[in-house]
Design a protein around this motif. Structure first.
Motif: not given
Length: 171
Positions: A21-24, A66-77
């Motif tokens: 979460f801190l990375t995000y 950034f939006v694509i990164f957010s969906f992938i990072f928050l939605g998967i990892k």
């Protein structure tokens, strides 16, 4: 009883969740700084400047990435790490049930429960209402090794939400 789950796993999962979460949040701050810089650049340009289009295209491209990164990072990892953390939290605070069964086999196939990956131990248990044996799958986190059981070995085990917490070999 042999403790299969220890509370250190919960602390490790909590640190991992916080680190992810801190990375995000770091990426979010970087995006916010870049976005603010683009806004200030836009505000300093003269009216009807030809660079306004360039500023808008760059900012829109950065926003889309950034939006694509957010969906992938928050939605998967992050989602998977959080589910594993919640599973470990439930192992500490949840109700435990004790059962006795005869070990039948290991089931290596990946099974998901509440977003976490598991493999299973298969036990034969007696159903007093039907008067017959049935197979019961007790889940084990996919990253951990199976406990050493031999076929037809009687085992008393404690589960929390059908996930192995501890066990004792009876014979």
């Amino acid at each position: 009883m042999i403790q299969y789950f220890n509370e250190q796993e919960f602390l490790v999962a909590k640190k991992q969740k916080n680190r992810v979460f801190l990375t995000y949040l770091i990426f979010l701050v970087i995006y916010a700084v870049i976005s603010m810089g683009m806004f200030l650049w836009f505000r300093t340009l003269p009216y009807r400047s030809e660079e306004i289009t360039k500023v808008k295209i760059i900012h829109h491209a950065i926003t889309v990435v950034f939006v694509i990164f957010s969906f992938i990072f928050l939605g998967i990892k992050y989602k998977r790490v959080k589910k594993y953390y919640l599973m470990n939290l439930n192992m500490i605070t949840g109700l435990k049930e004790t059962f006795t069964g005869s070990f039948f086999e290991y089931d290596e196939s990946v099974q998901q429960k509440d977003g976490a990956d598991f493999k299973a131990l298969v036990f034969l248990e007696w159903n007093k209402y039907k008067g017959d044996f049935y197979e019961r799958k007790v889940l084990v986190p996919f990253e951990k090794e199976f406990p050493e059981f031999t076929e037809n070995q009687n085992v008393k085990y404690v589960t929390q939400g059908n996930v192995l917490y501890s066990y004792e070999i009876l014979s």
